[in-house]
Design an enzyme around this catalytic site. Structure first.
Site: not given
Ligand code: C5P
Length: 312
Positions: A20, A107, A116-117, A149
């Site tokens: 994405k 990558p 995430s994918a 995501d």
């Molecule tokens: O949701 P995900 O695991 O991808 O997020 C990784 C880190 O990125 C979270 O722990 C947070 O620190 C940060 N994050 C954030 N706000 C978001 C998405 C991610 O601060 N909307």
């Protein structure tokens, strides 16, 4: 893709899943739970990982990885694919006995949501393999628990993401196809680190929350040419990514000199996306950018493309 998703009685299921990008990434304030409020427009692009899950005689979940950056990825619970398989097993009351294989083309750690994918594809593959009957909202909930995501990665296409990125709105009736040159550079930017840098810069009055997506919606729905999409690409994390990795701006300027109509940091970086005029222009541009020592791997991709589940 659909035949890959219908072989529920076979002992092996393979699911391909696209990367994405965020055409628009507006970052608001940090919420009480630490996540930042987002207004984003996702687009799935034609760089694919393939996840294969296979029944095993041994209990448990093993993971192997091949392809781009394979050595750098964890193969234990730190890998989102393993966590995704465990969630489906718990949900479906299954004692897991599977081997998962990730064939990486996306990558890694580049702001393209490769992890995430893989998690999204593993959810789909395990649900098929174990014939776990899940409503789509339940699948979305498991996905959101794995990462902000992951729900988008399940569906692909083009979607508006709000909340922390997991609340999806598929109301953009996108028309055009856009061609990207995707360039990675050495080094890594951790997503939380980049969000912290956004906060630090905001405290110094640098940057603001870009919430307005109507001009972008109009461009996508009208299938406007790349030259008209270019000024509408916005990433509130770009200034933070460049602050952490100043050499990104040389890569961006280099690609613009080579003829890209836009240079856009992908998510939290450090991958840079160069928008080309069309498919042919993307070939020429990629050749030029490959000659720049700062560009590590250079791929060509187009978007939008469908995810492992068709976008509704
Ligand atoms: O949701 P995900 O695991 O991808 O997020 C990784 C880190 O990125 C979270 O722990 C947070 O620190 C940060 N994050 C954030 N706000 C978001 C998405 C991610 O601060 N909307």
């Amino acid at each position: 893709m659909s035949d890959m998703l219908t072989g529920s009685t076979t002992p092996v299921i393979s699911v391909s899943v696209p990367a994405k990008i965020n055409l628009h990434l507006g970052v608001g304030d940090a919420r009480d739970d630490g996540f930042h409020e987002l207004t984003t427009v996702y687009q799935a692009i034609s760089l694919y990982d393939t996840v294969t899950v296979k029944r095993s005689l041994e209990p448990g979940i093993t993971l192997t990885v091949s392809g781009e950056g394979a050595d750098a990825l964890p193969t234990d619970d730190d890998n989102l694919a393993v966590r995704a398989a465990k969630l489906v097993a718990i949900y479906g009351h299954v004692d897991p006995a599977i081997d998962i294989h990730l064939e990486k083309n996306i990558p890694i750690a580049g702001g393209l949501a490769g992890g995430s994918a893989d998690a999204a594809a593993t959810l789909v593959a395990c649900a098929r393999l174990w014939q776990v009957d899940m409503r789509s909202d339940e699948l979305d909930q498991l996905a959101a628990g794995l990462g902000s995501d992951v729900p988008f990665c399940l569906r692909g296409g083009v979607a508006i993401g709000t909340g922390r990125g997991e609340e999806l709105d598929y109301s953009i009736n996108t028309q055009g196809t856009y061609y990207w040159v995707v360039a990675t550079s050495d080094g890594h930017i951790s997503t939380p680190e980049c969000y912290r840098e956004v906060d630090r810069l905001r405290d110094a009055n640098i940057g603001r929350y870009s919430k307005e997506i109507q001009p972008l919606r109009h461009a996508l729905e009208s299938g406007l040419p790349a030259t008209e999409l270019a000024p509408l690409l916005i990433n509130d994390m770009e200034v933070a990514a460049i602050s952490l990795r100043p050499e990104l701006s040389s890569l961006m300027h280099g690609g613009l000199e080579d003829g890209a109509v836009a240079a856009h940091v992908s998510g939290s970086g450090p991958t840079v996306l160069f928008l080309a005029r069309d498919a042919e222009d993307a070939q020429t541009l990629a050749k030029q950018i490959r000659q720049r020592p700062i560009a590590k791997d250079v791929h060509i991709a187009h978007g939008p493309v469908a995810g492992p589940l068709a976008a509704s």
